[in-house]
Design a protein around this motif. Sequence first.
Motif, PDB file in Angstrom:
ATOM      1  N   UNK A  71      41.802  -9.894-110.707  1.00  0.00           N
ATOM      2  CA  UNK A  71      41.154  -8.861-111.524  1.00  0.00           C
ATOM      3  C   UNK A  71      39.744  -8.495-111.063  1.00  0.00           C
ATOM      4  N   UNK A  72      39.189  -9.230-110.078  1.00  0.00           N
ATOM      5  CA  UNK A  72      37.816  -8.960-109.641  1.00  0.00           C
ATOM      6  C   UNK A  72      37.775  -8.844-108.118  1.00  0.00           C
ATOM      7  N   UNK A  73      36.598  -8.470-107.619  1.00  0.00           N
ATOM      8  CA  UNK A  73      36.414  -8.373-106.162  1.00  0.00           C
ATOM      9  C   UNK A  73      35.846  -9.661-105.570  1.00  0.00           C
ATOM     10  N   UNK A  74      35.803 -10.728-106.356  1.00  0.00           N
ATOM     11  CA  UNK A  74      35.226 -11.991-105.879  1.00  0.00           C
ATOM     12  C   UNK A  74      36.050 -12.575-104.741  1.00  0.00           C
ATOM     13  N   UNK A 101      42.388 -21.862-108.809  1.00  0.00           N
ATOM     14  CA  UNK A 101      41.685 -21.203-107.709  1.00  0.00           C
ATOM     15  C   UNK A 101      40.186 -21.151-107.972  1.00  0.00           C
ATOM     16  N   UNK A 102      39.408 -21.778-107.076  1.00  0.00           N
ATOM     17  CA  UNK A 102      37.954 -21.617-107.107  1.00  0.00           C
ATOM     18  C   UNK A 102      37.650 -20.278-106.449  1.00  0.00           C
ATOM     19  N   UNK A 103      37.133 -19.361-107.233  1.00  0.00           N
ATOM     20  CA  UNK A 103      37.050 -17.945-106.865  1.00  0.00           C
ATOM     21  C   UNK A 103      35.596 -17.488-106.719  1.00  0.00           C
ATOM     22  N   UNK A 104      34.754 -18.381-106.174  1.00  0.00           N
ATOM     23  CA  UNK A 104      33.337 -18.088-105.989  1.00  0.00           C
ATOM     24  C   UNK A 104      32.731 -17.440-107.239  1.00  0.00           C
ATOM     25  N   UNK A 105      32.210 -16.223-107.145  1.00  0.00           N
ATOM     26  CA  UNK A 105      31.473 -15.630-108.274  1.00  0.00           C
ATOM     27  C   UNK A 105      32.327 -15.388-109.517  1.00  0.00           C
ATOM     28  N   UNK A 106      33.647 -15.407-109.378  1.00  0.00           N
ATOM     29  CA  UNK A 106      34.523 -15.256-110.545  1.00  0.00           C
ATOM     30  C   UNK A 106      34.888 -16.600-111.156  1.00  0.00           C
ATOM     31  N   UNK A 107      34.320 -17.686-110.635  1.00  0.00           N
ATOM     32  CA  UNK A 107      34.556 -19.004-111.206  1.00  0.00           C
ATOM     33  C   UNK A 107      35.956 -19.509-110.949  1.00  0.00           C
ATOM     34  N   UNK A 108      36.472 -20.289-111.887  1.00  0.00           N
ATOM     35  CA  UNK A 108      37.827 -20.821-111.792  1.00  0.00           C
ATOM     36  C   UNK A 108      38.803 -19.832-112.414  1.00  0.00           C
ATOM     37  N   UNK A 109      39.877 -19.534-111.673  1.00  0.00           N
ATOM     38  CA  UNK A 109      40.966 -18.716-112.207  1.00  0.00           C
ATOM     39  C   UNK A 109      42.229 -19.582-112.200  1.00  0.00           C
ATOM     40  N   UNK A 110      42.983 -19.537-113.278  1.00  0.00           N
ATOM     41  CA  UNK A 110      44.189 -20.340-113.416  1.00  0.00           C
ATOM     42  C   UNK A 110      45.389 -19.407-113.477  1.00  0.00           C
TER      43      UNK A 110
END
Length: 481
Positions: free
Chosen positions: A311-314, A328-337
């Motif tokens: 959902x983001x460009x991170x 998923x460690x998604x840098x600036x978007x944090x953790x996504x599950x």
Amino acid sequence: MKSFYPLLLLFFIFNLAFSQTPCENGFAGEYPCHGYDLLSNVPVSVLANGLGNPEGSDIWGWVDPLDGKEYAIVAMTNSTAFVDVTDPVNPIFLGRLDTATSTSYWRDVKVYNNHAFIVADNVGNHGMQVFDLTRLRNVGALPITFTADAHYTEFGSAHNIVINESTGYAYIVGTSRNGPFSGGPAFIDISTPTNPVNAGGYPDEGYSHDAQVVTYNGPDTEHAGKEIYIGSNESEVLILDVTDKNNVIKLAEISYSQLGYTHQGWFTDDHRYFILGDETDELSYGFNTRTLVFDLYDLDNPVLSSTYDGPTTAIDHNGYVLGNLFFLANYRAGLRVLDISNIAAPTDAMVEIGHFDTHPESNSTAFNGAWSVYPYLPSGNIIISDIERGLFVIKSNTLSTEDVQPIKSVAFAPNPATYQTKITSNKQAITSVEVYNTLGKRIFSVNNINQKEYVLPVKQFAKGLYLVNINNTFTKKLIVK
């Protein structure tokens, strides 16, 4: 200097006590969230013991087989920090193991046989530090500056370390391109952790940035029981049979369109699919976070199965599979599950079901925020390493301001409370009150009240959420702020 340590620790623990925060209306305090609540945050400055201006990098976990205690092992630019997260609301920083050479933005750690194995990139002859984790059981005065139990120096710097725990081999990846293995994996026998033994390497395919090695138990019966290496090699995915370290067999290589930098990936638990992250495709092509799924039904002929767009460009970084979930460690978007229970489908194979954003400033395309995640602690608690903000401990669906069951006859006022709250019953008398924290530990109890009103003192409680049991029958939730 030693007299300063207890003061630092007390300050640290006191501040952590205010960390547990439920995810309400899309936020846990300042952090955007969905379905995951904040239990605690240990800042980078604490993890580095107040020395220098460090950043966080990799993270792994360890569970003590003796008593079940849980620990976070957090790699920093200047050291490796050890944190007891058995009580996730009040984690304890035990100490750190300093770098073997100089600072590195890429320090990685894995665990085998109750030992941590640590490498660092672009730092000269750092080699591999080995640390006996059972030393964390009795550490004395806190925090401790630990020393390594062994130091293996037959390679210099390395980007990462991979361990196949079922065979006792470590695979050192991202070594010097000018070294004996041209950046390809170096093999080390770590069956005796403090006496690592050189077992050769594989230079034929060039630099390997990251990898996973498994004893294969997937659908391709031709390779059943073999030790399979799947490497993220900058511009391709490489699949090797490394069962015989002296006769490595190349099985396949995988490319894909709009390739930026083939960074890291992980098998599904059944070894059928491989989920890959490309670290720079968002920067290079301008699309949202992209995750690729490859079908490895035939290890010799892998095919692209599906592509997930976040959902983001991170930028996506490190991802790990646990059952039907991909963390998923998604840098600036944090953790996504992501739910991967439908991973065989050509579309909607992965669906985001939750997130915890450790970098609330933005979700843009840059190298800040969540570096890695470790979702394998038996408690279900999830630990995240954030470059700027350190260690986060979170958990799914544990906190809420809703009552466990409606109690129309009992009211709390105020709730949230700061100093005290009055419990009022408009029907039966209040005979007993017990207060539990979110871990189920009773922290307060009183009996023989026999009144329709009782003033519960909460000033001594740490800020956060509590369960209040009344008359051993009803439970309400109380927020202390």
